[in-house]
Design a protein around this motif. Structure first.
Motif, PDB file in Angstrom:
ATOM      1  N   SER B 381      53.293  75.202  37.518  1.00  0.00           N
ATOM      2  CA  SER B 381      52.296  75.768  38.422  1.00  0.00           C
ATOM      3  C   SER B 381      51.635  74.632  39.165  1.00  0.00           C
ATOM      4  O   SER B 381      51.482  73.529  38.652  1.00  0.00           O
ATOM      5  N   ALA B 382      51.218  74.946  40.398  1.00  0.00           N
ATOM      6  CA  ALA B 382      50.467  73.976  41.196  1.00  0.00           C
ATOM      7  C   ALA B 382      48.982  74.074  40.840  1.00  0.00           C
ATOM      8  O   ALA B 382      48.156  74.511  41.628  1.00  0.00           O
ATOM      9  N   ASP B 383      48.691  73.686  39.604  1.00  0.00           N
ATOM     10  CA  ASP B 383      47.320  73.634  39.098  1.00  0.00           C
ATOM     11  C   ASP B 383      46.673  75.013  38.982  1.00  0.00           C
ATOM     12  O   ASP B 383      45.445  75.145  39.116  1.00  0.00           O
ATOM     13  N   LEU B 384      47.478  76.028  38.712  1.00  0.00           N
ATOM     14  CA  LEU B 384      46.917  77.368  38.494  1.00  0.00           C
ATOM     15  C   LEU B 384      47.594  78.017  37.293  1.00  0.00           C
ATOM     16  O   LEU B 384      47.883  79.211  37.286  1.00  0.00           O
ATOM     17  N   THR B 385      47.819  77.205  36.267  1.00  0.00           N
ATOM     18  CA  THR B 385      48.574  77.682  35.114  1.00  0.00           C
ATOM     19  C   THR B 385      47.998  78.966  34.527  1.00  0.00           C
ATOM     20  O   THR B 385      48.715  79.936  34.302  1.00  0.00           O
ATOM     21  N   GLY B 386      46.703  78.969  34.307  1.00  0.00           N
ATOM     22  CA  GLY B 386      46.073  80.140  33.696  1.00  0.00           C
ATOM     23  C   GLY B 386      46.073  81.351  34.612  1.00  0.00           C
ATOM     24  O   GLY B 386      46.011  82.494  34.148  1.00  0.00           O
ATOM     25  N   SER B 387      46.136  81.126  35.889  1.00  0.00           N
ATOM     26  CA  SER B 387      46.128  82.228  36.867  1.00  0.00           C
ATOM     27  C   SER B 387      47.515  82.739  37.174  1.00  0.00           C
ATOM     28  O   SER B 387      47.699  83.921  37.445  1.00  0.00           O
ATOM     29  N   ASN B 388      48.481  81.843  37.166  1.00  0.00           N
ATOM     30  CA  ASN B 388      49.850  82.239  37.497  1.00  0.00           C
ATOM     31  C   ASN B 388      50.607  82.765  36.279  1.00  0.00           C
ATOM     32  O   ASN B 388      51.684  83.340  36.425  1.00  0.00           O
ATOM     33  N   ASN B 389      50.051  82.513  35.092  1.00  0.00           N
ATOM     34  CA  ASN B 389      50.676  82.995  33.850  1.00  0.00           C
ATOM     35  C   ASN B 389      52.120  82.534  33.725  1.00  0.00           C
ATOM     36  O   ASN B 389      53.003  83.300  33.335  1.00  0.00           O
ATOM     37  N   GLY B 411      50.204  69.684  39.640  1.00  0.00           N
ATOM     38  CA  GLY B 411      49.049  69.271  40.424  1.00  0.00           C
ATOM     39  C   GLY B 411      48.896  70.170  41.642  1.00  0.00           C
ATOM     40  O   GLY B 411      49.622  71.159  41.808  1.00  0.00           O
ATOM     41  N   ILE B 412      47.943  69.840  42.498  1.00  0.00           N
ATOM     42  CA  ILE B 412      47.651  70.691  43.662  1.00  0.00           C
ATOM     43  C   ILE B 412      48.625  70.311  44.768  1.00  0.00           C
ATOM     44  O   ILE B 412      48.291  69.671  45.768  1.00  0.00           O
ATOM     45  N   ARG B 413      49.869  70.675  44.563  1.00  0.00           N
ATOM     46  CA  ARG B 413      50.967  70.206  45.412  1.00  0.00           C
ATOM     47  C   ARG B 413      52.023  71.305  45.532  1.00  0.00           C
ATOM     48  O   ARG B 413      53.133  71.186  45.019  1.00  0.00           O
ATOM     49  N   GLU B 414      51.687  72.374  46.231  1.00  0.00           N
ATOM     50  CA  GLU B 414      52.604  73.510  46.359  1.00  0.00           C
ATOM     51  C   GLU B 414      53.903  73.099  47.048  1.00  0.00           C
ATOM     52  O   GLU B 414      54.989  73.560  46.699  1.00  0.00           O
ATOM     53  N   HIS B 415      53.759  72.261  48.066  1.00  0.00           N
ATOM     54  CA  HIS B 415      54.923  71.886  48.858  1.00  0.00           C
ATOM     55  C   HIS B 415      55.841  70.964  48.052  1.00  0.00           C
ATOM     56  O   HIS B 415      57.054  71.192  47.969  1.00  0.00           O
TER      57      HIS B 415
END
Lengths: 671, 671
Positions: B381-389, B411-415
């Motif tokens: 996940s791009a720093d949204l582990t708990g949200s993206n499940n 990390g905050i790196r979607e691309h």
């Protein structure tokens, strides 16, 4: 610096910063959602910035020469809402704070431009604010050079977190700022070592100070809770001849049991936690209650800028009337007075001496006429100047040695370019346009969406708009990108067919105040389709009858851009067989959709079969082919249903069946 | 090192490198388009890399343990085509080189994965190759840790230019590689100081070496024309315990009159220029003519890897049969044998104990069942582990201390995440999936498009898929993103309605070999809509009848994801009024479009009015509402036509009219 030392050594500062922290806790608790930790961590930095440095006046939030404050870490929205409330912005009432994140409130979950005065840009998607800020600072440099420091002379301050710095767009922004020596740009990095997933080191080991320095920034540091250190760092940053980054070492969710943890990033709504935190702060007041002495201290800060603004207003008033009017016009975003006549001139000349021409070249013709009479334009390209045809002779190059230049070599940075254009447009006084290949819409998407969401009239010059670009192949050939931009609310997607339509599209784009435009322009040469002159802007209605059927109207061909000439060829063939065929040119679906039903029905009457021709995917076309409620017409689409390929353009059009022959066949199959 | 010294000191090397240069000149001249300068500049580096370092075998181009060579600067495609031809890759015949950039040729304008063996990834959109390479190197580390160095033990080499390094995604990639200490990743930077618009300094002053070092890379330098220096730098880079960047100082378009200019970047087609350049090279052979001694020298290089590959094959053959079969399976991309039964188990349990559940949570339930039986999955996940499940208990965290971990904190790196996932999938042996918020599809778009173009089965877990995410507001609320992904060819967009459909979607995504998937998942809890168990995967046909009309069928409601339960409520209300109403669940439009017409007509028969309900824009829906050729049905759409807003989700659904009441009203208005 810990809380005890802060309270002991800087009691007045502490109380002011504390007001931000408790308003944050209270608003997040009321909303039962939001992000508490960042405002709690950065309250000291923000307090010093607003108290000692930021030039602003809550009574005139749009004063053009104000310093700009950009909360790039937009999830910490309660930081800016608290600051605006405390310093006396009318729209940031206590009532609004109590309605944080509720329907109709100005206090949206993330700061939204246009919702509350004092919010300079919409942030939340990380990396955008810091990249907008580069555009703000460029606009300031440009205007200062051209109008003089008496009229334009301000700083742009940014608060950015680790999320902003990890997003790739921040590197593009840092690179642009470093190259252009944007010395009035100051980034305050909230160096708290925490992201949502945990510690920053889970995903990054970057030495941010070294990284900024590598791109030509000056770098400073401070304890982000020590007001003396913060102030000193800001002083140094302001004197630096380069853009400055201040690493502010902070504790996220300071003083709470969630301090220095990823839990602290989110919504701290536990009652006991909030009570304990208030106790740790020594804050004995109720929710949303700011004691009079703290409120008046903040109001004094809010009142600090009035005199500066008044002095600026006097200097502006000393300018000649014409200059004042021009300054007012460019900040109002009104089009240049001579725009209409310049466009008409181009249209007239185009019809008088028709030439086969790529619409990207047509765009250059228009810009060459417009740029000299609209001094607010700033053009550029993401390293495709010769391909995007965005540079006209008069512009000069924006550069540390020539701040008056109006052309920006953005480098290979589509995303940073788009974000900076947003910043320029938001700053006001300039009207940015810049280009890349249309397929690279993808790279700029996050910022293009924000242009639309914020309602700012940035112009994206997207050339090489189909398989018509030929040999560079499918990576460079947009097929879904018209659909992508059309799917985005509040976006005008222009796909003009020739120089006349290009001129009309530019007139509309440059007259817009609240809608960004995408210019989809061909690489390949196109035959003119508009052969008689009219002053009227036919593209303004989005679609119009370009060629009428002879006799009974059995077929309507609808096309855009490079495919309009194919539709005209198909019409000729159908008419030769006695099949009455109308051709509708549809340079802008969105403007057509905005027309009244009577006009839409006039252009697209029910009955005749419809065939659309566009070298992109069908998605977005069915509304016009089939009728909005259905059962209007039988229809077919001539376009792409796959990615493109690498080959000369003519071959590709043949292979993918985007030909007059195919349009004819499709129409006849439906009759 | 200049040409004269090169020829004098390294005559054999010179001739080999020269072969690349003249093939480039010849192919670009034949195509009358392309990019000459980069292959001419980097020919020496590439020659040394292939001659002395790269482990490869043209007779077995897909040998899993080969070193990977990635031409991130994809416009210089003639570099790789020349190398593949010279070393003996069958698909890189001289005929193909002569057909450079022509219809049907393997030698596309930019290197296209799947067109020619030896092209490891599609490049051209800048920054992608270097970011893919990070995924290649991560896959190698992961497989080496889990399978042992006897089976997996190779390097990943990248040639990248200034364009790649200016793109923001490269910063994300550099950050990921630095964090993970990817010591087998070696980037050769073509430091030629030139971009399309002119000198690099027009747009950038970044010290690239300092920038890489700031993110934990080792940095080396060489004269990019001196084979001894190049070799030495590669030796050092291979020994480095960190990812390595080698700054190769080169001259673009070496030896031509366009050397060191932006003109040299493009197509050098002038006959005199080409003749002069050949003379400067001392190359006396005709176009496309490689003298026998040079060809055989290159063929010897091509033959170099056969023994290494054979030794590897022996080691693989020494593994137990089961392990060999598993290795073959994961590299073939076949689904885990137990996948079908695991999915059926989840579906059965879901129906037996129905629960209100967000589809993102449902996705976690499925992953918890799948990850243990499909060891090839790598999540993140791009720093949204708990949200993206996206993280299940068994995965462990991929990290320099635990290469066996199968979960990546991107990390905050979607691309960068998306690009690295592409690299992982291309490497083979692993099957990547990772998440972010669906609105941030925008950030990952350039790489998502390439997943589709390359035909690789990456899975994008896009949670918070509508205004249903509530308070975070319009920046975080996708409205156009379903349309965007659906507009993209070769992309499956799944929007499942409950745990059963989520399980079916994952089964399809994890069984795909050639199509990436987007999982659009809700933040909010949803009532189960599938109440009886069937082993059949109903989602596999894209859409199906979820609830049939009682009596005469007057209305068909079509919905996806979180709106399916709204459609069911609307059906109940309509049926209560005696209006027979069918509900069609449409979890994947693309799969429905791929069904035969008979099935499509069975699900959506002509006649009844149709109302679609989806909390996104209408674009993309008309095909199903109105019928592909038109005149099938009257129809209406209940969804979004603007950006969202910040408020609790229930309120937003009310305010935007995405309700059962509105669906009922729309249907009745059409009857």
């Amino acid at each position: 610096m810990d809380i005890a030392s802060l309270r002991a050594q800087h009691p007045d500062h502490w109380k002011k910063a504390c007001a931000i922290r408790v308003l944050t806790l209270d608003a997040v608790a009321a909303a039962n959602s939001g992000h508490s930790g960042m405002p709690m961590g950065m309250a000291d930095v923000a307090t010093v910035l607003f108290e000692k440095h930021l030039n602003f006046d809550p009574t005139d939030p749009k004063w053009p020469n104000r310093d700009r404050f950009i909360l790039s870490a937009g999830h910490g929205s309660m930081l800016i809402y608290s600051l605006l409330h405390l310093t006396g912005y009318k729209q940031a009432s206590l009532e609004e704070l109590k309605n944080f994140r509720q329907w109709g409130a100005r206090t949206a979950g993330h700061p939204e431009f246009g919702h509350m005065e004092g919010v300079e840009t919409t942030t939340g998607p990380l990396g955008q604010g810091i990249s907008n800020a580069v555009g703000f600072a460029m606009a300031e440099e440009s205007l200062r050079a051209r109008w003089g420091a008496k009229v334009m002379d301000h700083y742009t301050y940014v608060i950015a977190g680790d999320g902003c710095l990890m997003e790739g767009v921040s590197q593009e922004a840092i690179g642009i700022a470093g190259k252009h020596q944007l010395s009035r740009l100051i980034v305050l990095w909230d160096d708290n070592g925490i992201t949502i997933d945990g510690k920053v080191e889970l995903s990054d080991v970057t030495d941010q100070k070294a990284r900024f320095a590598a791109s030509g920034w000056d770098v400073f540091e401070c304890d982000g809770h020590d007001p003396v250190e913060i102030d000193a760092a800001l002083d140094k940053a302001k004197r630096s001849p380069r853009p400055a980054m201040i690493a502010c070492k902070t504790h996220i969710a300071l003083g709470s049991s969630a301090q220095d943890t990823s839990k602290g990033h989110g919504a701290l709504t536990d009652k006991q936690l909030i009570a304990d935190t208030r106790a740790a702060y020594g804050w004995e007041h109720g929710p949303f209650e700011i004691p009079a002495d703290v409120k008046s201290a903040w109001e004094a800060i809010g009142a600090r800028g009035a005199a500066t603004r008044a002095a600026w207003a006097e200097r502006l008033a000393a300018l000649p009337q014409g200059k004042q009017a021009e300054f007012a016009r460019i900040f109002a975003g009104d089009p240049a007075p001579k725009l209409v006549s310049a466009i008409r001139g181009v249209k007239k000349a185009a019809v008088e001496t028709p030439k086969k021409m790529a619409t990207r070249s047509a765009s250059e013709v228009v810009l060459a006429a417009v740029n000299p009479i609209a001094q607010e334009t700033i053009g550029g390209s993401a390293d495709l100047t010769g391909s995007n045809n965005t540079k006209t002779a008069d512009l000069g190059v924006f550069d540390p040695t020539n701040r008056k230049g109006r052309y920006v070599y953005w480098g290979i940075r589509e995303h940073g370019m788009a974000a900076a254009m947003n910043g320029m447009a938001l700053h006001g006084g300039v009207r940015p346009y810049s280009g890349t290949f249309m397929a690279f819409t993808d790279y700029a998407r996050p910022s293009m969406r924000l242009s639309a969401l914020m309602g700012i009239p940035v112009v994206y010059v997207m050339t090489h708009d189909s398989i018509g670009l030929g040999e560079d192949g499918p990576t460079h050939q947009p097929v879904e990108h018209l659909a992508i931009s059309r799917a985005t609310p509040n976006t005008w997607v222009f796909r003009p067919a020739d120089l006349v339509e290009v001129a009309e599209a530019w007139e509309l784009a440059l007259s817009s105040k609240t809608t960004p435009s995408v210019m989809a322009l061909s690489r390949q040469g196109l035959a003119p389709v508009r052969t008689t002159h009219t002053n009227q802007n036919l593209s303004a209605r989005g679609a119009y009858v370009l060629a009428e059927a002879t006799g009974k109207r059995q077929v309507i061909l609808i096309a855009t851009g490079s495919e309009v000439e194919i539709a005209l060829q198909a019409r000729a063939a159908l008419e030769a067989e006695g099949i009455g065929t109308r051709v509708v040119s549809m340079p802008c679906m969105e403007l057509f959709a905005a027309q009244d039903e009577a006009y839409r029905k006039k252009v697209l009457p029910a009955g005749p079969v419809r065939v659309a021709v566009e070298a992109g995917v069908r998605q977005g076309w069915d509304r016009w082919l089939l009728g909005e409620r259905g059962k209007e017409a039988k229809a077919a689409f001539v376009g792409m249903s796959s990615f493109g390929a690498s080959a000369p353009a003519e071959r590709l059009y043949q292979e993918f069946g985007i030909t007059a022959d195919n349009a004819v066949a499709q129409a006849k199959a439906l009759l």
